[in-house]
Design a protein around this motif. Sequence first.
Motif, PDB file in Angstrom:
ATOM      1  N   LEU A  16      25.587  29.032 101.189  1.00  9.06           N
ATOM      2  CA  LEU A  16      25.951  29.072 102.607  1.00  9.06           C
ATOM      3  C   LEU A  16      26.910  27.942 102.936  1.00  9.06           C
ATOM      4  O   LEU A  16      27.028  26.953 102.209  1.00  9.06           O
ATOM      5  CB  LEU A  16      24.702  28.961 103.493  1.00  9.06           C
ATOM      6  N   GLN A  17      27.597  28.117 104.057  1.00 11.73           N
ATOM      7  CA  GLN A  17      28.404  27.076 104.674  1.00 11.73           C
ATOM      8  C   GLN A  17      28.475  27.384 106.151  1.00 11.73           C
ATOM      9  O   GLN A  17      28.403  28.552 106.558  1.00 11.73           O
ATOM     10  CB  GLN A  17      29.813  27.032 104.066  1.00 11.73           C
ATOM     11  N   TYR A  18      28.573  26.365 106.994  1.00 11.36           N
ATOM     12  CA  TYR A  18      28.633  26.622 108.437  1.00 11.36           C
ATOM     13  C   TYR A  18      29.608  25.674 109.111  1.00 11.36           C
ATOM     14  O   TYR A  18      30.004  24.639 108.568  1.00 11.36           O
ATOM     15  CB  TYR A  18      27.246  26.488 109.075  1.00 11.36           C
ATOM     16  N   ASP A  19      30.014  26.050 110.324  1.00 12.61           N
ATOM     17  CA  ASP A  19      30.769  25.169 111.207  1.00 12.61           C
ATOM     18  C   ASP A  19      30.198  25.354 112.605  1.00 12.61           C
ATOM     19  O   ASP A  19      29.086  25.874 112.772  1.00 12.61           O
ATOM     20  CB  ASP A  19      32.276  25.464 111.144  1.00 12.61           C
ATOM     21  N   ASP A  20      30.920  24.942 113.635  1.00 13.26           N
ATOM     22  CA  ASP A  20      30.386  25.017 115.001  1.00 13.26           C
ATOM     23  C   ASP A  20      30.231  26.448 115.498  1.00 13.26           C
ATOM     24  O   ASP A  20      29.439  26.708 116.409  1.00 13.26           O
ATOM     25  CB  ASP A  20      31.295  24.245 115.965  1.00 13.26           C
ATOM     26  N   ASP A  21      30.970  27.384 114.922  1.00 15.31           N
ATOM     27  CA  ASP A  21      30.980  28.747 115.435  1.00 15.31           C
ATOM     28  C   ASP A  21      30.220  29.750 114.570  1.00 15.31           C
ATOM     29  O   ASP A  21      29.686  30.723 115.084  1.00 15.31           O
ATOM     30  CB  ASP A  21      32.426  29.240 115.594  1.00 15.31           C
ATOM     31  N   LYS A  22      30.178  29.525 113.275  1.00 12.15           N
ATOM     32  CA  LYS A  22      29.651  30.565 112.389  1.00 12.15           C
ATOM     33  C   LYS A  22      28.920  29.974 111.190  1.00 12.15           C
ATOM     34  O   LYS A  22      29.070  28.794 110.863  1.00 12.15           O
ATOM     35  CB  LYS A  22      30.797  31.460 111.905  1.00 12.15           C
ATOM     36  N   ILE A  23      28.122  30.840 110.578  1.00 13.48           N
ATOM     37  CA  ILE A  23      27.467  30.550 109.310  1.00 13.48           C
ATOM     38  C   ILE A  23      27.859  31.670 108.359  1.00 13.48           C
ATOM     39  O   ILE A  23      27.787  32.849 108.711  1.00 13.48           O
ATOM     40  CB  ILE A  23      25.936  30.512 109.451  1.00 13.48           C
ATOM     41  N   ILE A  24      28.306  31.306 107.147  1.00 11.38           N
ATOM     42  CA  ILE A  24      28.649  32.306 106.147  1.00 11.38           C
ATOM     43  C   ILE A  24      27.699  32.131 104.970  1.00 11.38           C
ATOM     44  O   ILE A  24      27.539  31.028 104.444  1.00 11.38           O
ATOM     45  CB  ILE A  24      30.113  32.177 105.689  1.00 11.38           C
TER      46      ILE A  24
ATOM     47  N   TRP B 194      27.586  35.040 110.278  1.00 11.62           N
ATOM     48  CA  TRP B 194      26.661  35.011 111.412  1.00 11.62           C
ATOM     49  C   TRP B 194      27.246  34.195 112.553  1.00 11.62           C
ATOM     50  O   TRP B 194      27.927  33.196 112.328  1.00 11.62           O
ATOM     51  CB  TRP B 194      25.329  34.373 111.003  1.00 11.62           C
ATOM     52  N   ASP B 195      26.976  34.612 113.767  1.00 10.61           N
ATOM     53  CA  ASP B 195      27.334  33.827 114.943  1.00 10.61           C
ATOM     54  C   ASP B 195      26.371  32.648 115.043  1.00 10.61           C
ATOM     55  O   ASP B 195      25.157  32.825 115.055  1.00 10.61           O
ATOM     56  CB  ASP B 195      27.261  34.683 116.213  1.00 10.61           C
ATOM     57  N   LYS B 196      26.907  31.453 115.146  1.00  9.19           N
ATOM     58  CA  LYS B 196      26.062  30.256 115.114  1.00  9.19           C
ATOM     59  C   LYS B 196      25.182  30.144 116.348  1.00  9.19           C
ATOM     60  O   LYS B 196      24.081  29.581 116.295  1.00  9.19           O
ATOM     61  CB  LYS B 196      26.961  29.004 115.009  1.00  9.19           C
ATOM     62  N   GLN B 197      25.636  30.663 117.475  1.00 12.01           N
ATOM     63  CA  GLN B 197      24.874  30.526 118.712  1.00 12.01           C
ATOM     64  C   GLN B 197      23.841  31.643 118.862  1.00 12.01           C
ATOM     65  O   GLN B 197      22.666  31.393 119.107  1.00 12.01           O
ATOM     66  CB  GLN B 197      25.827  30.525 119.919  1.00 12.01           C
ATOM     67  N   SER B 198      24.286  32.881 118.720  1.00 14.16           N
ATOM     68  CA  SER B 198      23.372  34.008 118.925  1.00 14.16           C
ATOM     69  C   SER B 198      22.577  34.357 117.678  1.00 14.16           C
ATOM     70  O   SER B 198      21.582  35.087 117.751  1.00 14.16           O
ATOM     71  CB  SER B 198      24.162  35.244 119.377  1.00 14.16           C
ATOM     72  N   LEU B 199      23.012  33.855 116.518  1.00 14.93           N
ATOM     73  CA  LEU B 199      22.379  34.131 115.222  1.00 14.93           C
ATOM     74  C   LEU B 199      22.452  35.613 114.835  1.00 14.93           C
ATOM     75  O   LEU B 199      21.667  36.097 114.031  1.00 14.93           O
ATOM     76  CB  LEU B 199      20.910  33.654 115.212  1.00 14.93           C
ATOM     77  N   GLU B 200      23.424  36.333 115.398  1.00 17.99           N
ATOM     78  CA  GLU B 200      23.629  37.734 115.052  1.00 17.99           C
ATOM     79  C   GLU B 200      24.631  37.852 113.913  1.00 17.99           C
ATOM     80  O   GLU B 200      25.555  37.047 113.791  1.00 17.99           O
ATOM     81  CB  GLU B 200      24.143  38.511 116.262  1.00 17.99           C
TER      82      GLU B 200
END
Length: 537
Positions: free
Chosen positions: A231-239, A250-256
């Motif tokens: 995995l890797q993430y930033d302020d907007d997304k998680i991959i 994935w959307d970092k805020q909604s987790l969708e």
Amino acid sequence: MEPEMEDKTLELMNTSGMESQNLVDDLSPKKNTVLKLSNGPVVGSRKRPSEGNYEKEKEHCIALFDQWSEADQVEFVERLISRMCHYQHGHINSYLKPMLQRDFITALPAQGLDHIAENILSFLDARSLCSAELVCKEWQRVISEGMLWKKLIERMVRTDPLWKGLSERHQWEKYLFKNRTSEVPPNSYYHSLYPKIIQDIETIEANWRCGRHNLQRIQCRSENSKGVYCLQYDDDKIISGLRDNSIKIWDKQSLECLKILTGHTGSVLCLQYDERVIVTGSSDSTVRVWEVMTGEVLNTLIHHNEAVLHLRFANGLMVTCSKDRSIAVWDMASPTDISLRRVLVGHRAAVNVVDFDDKYIVSASGDRTIKVWSTSTCEFVRTLNGHKRGIACLQYRDRLVVSGSSDNTIRLWDIECGACLRVLEGHEELVRCIRFDNKRIVSGAYDGKIKVWDLQAALDPRAPASTLCLRTLVEHSGRVFRLQFDEFQIISNSRWRRPPDPSLEEPRADWLMGASITERSRSLLFPPRHLSVHLLP
């Protein structure tokens, strides 16, 4: 000083005759001197047989002194001082001291040089800036009109990731790095803001020490899903890369789940992305390059003979490693123009992880060794020996290498000399993933635990081993494969483990968890907000 002028002066100072000789004797510090000791300047009283002659000769000397150049005057005074005794030096020093003191902060604006005064005070830290405001009204005016509290906060935001993160989360960054406009608050706003920032920082540091966090889970449901490997993430997304051969965004805020990328024919074991591309490595032996925005495959690299276990890319260079025991160094001119520069061989087992900077490429293998290679020449440099079993993970930055092994330990190394600086013990099974910053090391293992270690203490040989582990997080029920963290959160992923009691079994899913540290704000300037992310795949 011209020779003739000097001769005349010395002749005047040493006139012949009894009267002049008496004058010289009276001026000598060795005769007829009475010292008065007090808290004030040292005072010496002398007997002078002829006050009239002294005054006349003094005025004549001053008149001559005024005619000389500055350099000659300095030389003459130096010669006079060298002929004096210690108490006379002290008296002169107490006379000169106040003359040499200058309130340059007050003097500069009077000369139209306010900007210089502001620039000087802008180098002060917070404590010194508070003290400077109390010196006088003029100093306070310079600090206020120069917006020096604003500049201090801007300096901290530029240099400290925790300050930068707070500025983004509390949205006072919109008041920074702007010229004076009607939208910019006065200096008093930033003065009151600074202690509130310090208070929030102290709370976050305490949360790290005490393990206080909020937990969220992302459930990565898939009919064939059996694990989240990377995995890797930033302020907007998680991959994340999954065992079902897919990459999920994935959307970092909604987790969708926003997007699913497919194309690999084996598990996605490693990935890295930047603002343009995602690069993934798979057990199908290939490396694929994807466009972040569209998810389109831009390039497929076929070189390794077995699974690609890890990869890193930066500044036009990419390094991949494989179960085939080799390391491949690639030149990345563009996402579609990637060419093989060199293949590094030397490990006697699968190469599990690589990292690099402008100076060194570092690789770790199941053969229990860490090897160091030159980035520019790709030549072998040295081997780091110490682990008792295969090495599963490492990170390299500056001179420090931190590695985790199936011997259940973490080791810290100095890459320049190859010395092992510290061994961290505490995990009960293979240490599978590890990351560190300037303050801490965070490790994840097959025992399902995530441990937070004090990096600075670990680098201090005097620190007791019992003080090094700050906190152990037990949130995963299965093996922890990957993690990433910043000042505010830890995001980790694991493989689901069947509960011992079948009645407690949850729907089949693999966990992607992010354990974030909660900052509790205590000011209207900082609306209360939870920054933790705990994810279930």
